[in-house]
Design an enzyme around this catalytic site. Structure first.
Site, PDB file in Angstrom:
ATOM      1  N   ARG A 283     -12.261  -3.204  -7.457  1.00  0.00           N
ATOM      2  CA  ARG A 283     -12.227  -4.191  -6.377  1.00  0.00           C
ATOM      3  C   ARG A 283     -13.657  -4.481  -5.933  1.00  0.00           C
ATOM      4  O   ARG A 283     -14.442  -3.560  -5.687  1.00  0.00           O
ATOM      5  CB  ARG A 283     -11.418  -3.680  -5.187  1.00  0.00           C
TER       6      ARG A 283
ATOM      7  N   ASP B 156       1.223  -5.633   8.030  1.00  0.00           N
ATOM      8  CA  ASP B 156       0.086  -4.728   7.872  1.00  0.00           C
ATOM      9  C   ASP B 156      -1.153  -5.605   7.697  1.00  0.00           C
ATOM     10  O   ASP B 156      -1.253  -6.366   6.730  1.00  0.00           O
ATOM     11  CB  ASP B 156       0.306  -3.842   6.649  1.00  0.00           C
TER      12      ASP B 156
ATOM     13  N   PHE C 132       0.840  -1.192   0.000  1.00  0.00           N
ATOM     14  CA  PHE C 132       0.000   0.000   0.000  1.00  0.00           C
ATOM     15  C   PHE C 132       0.880   1.249   0.000  1.00  0.00           C
ATOM     16  O   PHE C 132       1.923   1.278   0.656  1.00  0.00           O
ATOM     17  CB  PHE C 132      -0.919  -0.011   1.223  1.00  0.00           C
TER      18      PHE C 132
ATOM     19  N   TYR D 183     -11.739   0.513  10.193  1.00  0.00           N
ATOM     20  CA  TYR D 183     -12.931   0.999   9.505  1.00  0.00           C
ATOM     21  C   TYR D 183     -13.339   0.123   8.321  1.00  0.00           C
ATOM     22  O   TYR D 183     -14.342   0.402   7.668  1.00  0.00           O
ATOM     23  CB  TYR D 183     -12.766   2.450   9.044  1.00  0.00           C
ATOM     24  N   LYS D 184     -12.594  -0.938   8.063  1.00  0.00           N
ATOM     25  CA  LYS D 184     -12.965  -1.851   6.981  1.00  0.00           C
ATOM     26  C   LYS D 184     -13.857  -2.958   7.554  1.00  0.00           C
ATOM     27  O   LYS D 184     -15.045  -2.777   7.752  1.00  0.00           O
ATOM     28  CB  LYS D 184     -11.712  -2.414   6.315  1.00  0.00           C
TER      29      LYS D 184
END
Length: 401
Positions: free
Chosen positions: A376, A202, A125, A227-228
């Site tokens: 995605r 991560d 990322f 928050y995912k």
């Protein structure tokens, strides 16, 4: 038009009833971006409202003496127990993922002062790569890059090629943010330790969707957002994991008052707290931690094994739909076909997807666009139905030129 495949899968889904515990917007026909921002739970709406009137509004500053001070560690322990395979006293919550990554990376390389190299992959990322580039420049370290197949991810064999006696730290994502590739964290961690290096994982795209066993795998450090798949809400604070054996030896670089041994003494010198609290810095967001607790309760009730099984069924169905409806239209699958090497999202590529995505969003079909031309399909096992997924892929097919 959907067929009976999704109806049959939904009818046989043991987790189907959990969808009723989440808010659903009337104008959203298919939400396929749960790997960017999870839906809010209905319980969180009640908790947040009552917090304003029954805690913040009545306790005021006294709330710090009535539970708020301990929240970064109590919620950290819940995250560890429910989703990370981590014993208590090793997970804290607070700051953003970016800040926690910085703190843990700096602490790790300072703990290996005689080693110069940090391993990272080119497809990690952007935040991870940018932080590492900054730290390498700041501390005079060298980044050793692994270049994975962009449709797959980093393998143990690739890591072994760049590991050596000068490796201080390996920083990788457990689930690749673009392809969804699920790395073999246990094998890579073992390889790094054989070389005397530390490892930081991560977990942003795996926590809450893929079972993780940090203690059993021997992981040194980890970080991830909430928050995912943990549905903490936009900007909810991230978590960090520091293995017990490292806590007293590591010095975290952002020395703030909440990580001191006596925060409310306001002493003249920084003295780190014992244990995991020393990795806190500033005042944590109490409101930001509230919604996470409601989602953790649901995850604990459903069980990570059941959540993983649903994730595999969802992504398998997604790939079936892609094969049937999108690949004949020139779309490419950019995620692993092997479910054991796949997280909870599937990526497809087509040169028209930037324009297609804008039209889809306007129609209440919400996948996640990733440049240059990827979509995605983020499938949150507790909130995504098979019918919703099918509606979404059919809508993508209908918008293709």
């Amino acid at each position: 038009m959907t067929d009976n495949r999704s109806s049959t899968l939904d009818a046989n889904d043991p987790l189907a009833g959990y969808r009723d515990r989440f808010f659903r917007a009337d104008d959203v026909r298919a939400y396929l971006d749960g790997n960017s921002l999870g839906r809010p739970t209905k319980a969180s709406a009640e908790r947040l409202s009552s917090f304003v009137t029954e805690e913040w509004g009545t306790q005021l500053i006294r709330g710090w003496d009535d539970g708020w001070y301990e929240l970064p560690l109590t919620v950290g322990d819940e995250i560890g127990a429910v989703t990370l395979g981590a014993a208590s006293g090793q997970v804290f919550i607070g700051d953003s993922t970016t800040v926690i990554l910085y703190k843990l990376i700096r602490a790790a390389i300072d703990a290996r002062p005689d080693r110069n190299d940090i391993i990272v992959d080119t497809d990690n990322f952007p935040t991870d790569r940018f932080i590492l580039q900054g730290i390498a420049a700041e501390c005079g370290k060298t980044l050793r890059w692994v270049t994975p197949d962009p449709d797959a991810g980093v393998t143990p064999e690739q890591v072994a090629e760049v590991l050596g006696p000068d490796t201080a730290l390996v920083v990788l994502s457990h689930v690749a943010y673009r392809s969804g590739y699920l790395a073999d964290a246990q094998a890579i961690t073992a390889l790094a330790h054989e070389a005397g290096a530390l490892v930081l994982w991560d977990l942003c795209h795996s926590v809450g969707s893929v079972p993780v066993q940090l203690d059993a795998w021997g992981v040194d450090l980890a970080a991830g957002c909430t928050y995912k798949y943990l549905n903490g809400g936009p900007g909810s604070p991230a978590f960090g994991y520091v293995r017990t054996e490292h806590q007293e030896a590591f010095r975290q670089p952002i020395q703030g008052w909440m990580g001191t041994s006596e925060p409310f003494t306001m002493g003249p010198e920084y003295e780190p707290h014992h244990g995991i609290r020393r990795f806190l810095s500033g005042t944590p967001s109490v409101i930001g931690m509230l919604a996470i607790q409601d989602m953790l309760a649901i995850v604990a009730e459903a069980g990570m094994d059941a959540i993983r099984a649903k994730s595999e069924r969802l992504t398998a169905f997604a790939i079936d739909l892609v094969d049937d409806l999108l690949i004949p239209r020139g779309v490419a699958l950019s995620s692993p076909r092997d479910p054991s090497r796949r997280g909870s999202h599937v990526t497809v590529d087509h040169e028209s997807f930037a324009e297609v995505n804008a039209r889809l969003w306007a129609k209440g079909i919400i996948p996640d666009f990733r440049r240059p031309h990827g979509l995605r399909l983020g499938l949150s096992p507790l909130t995504t139905s098979f019918e919703e997924l099918e509606i979404g892929v059919e809508a993508i097919a209908a918008e293709l030129p």
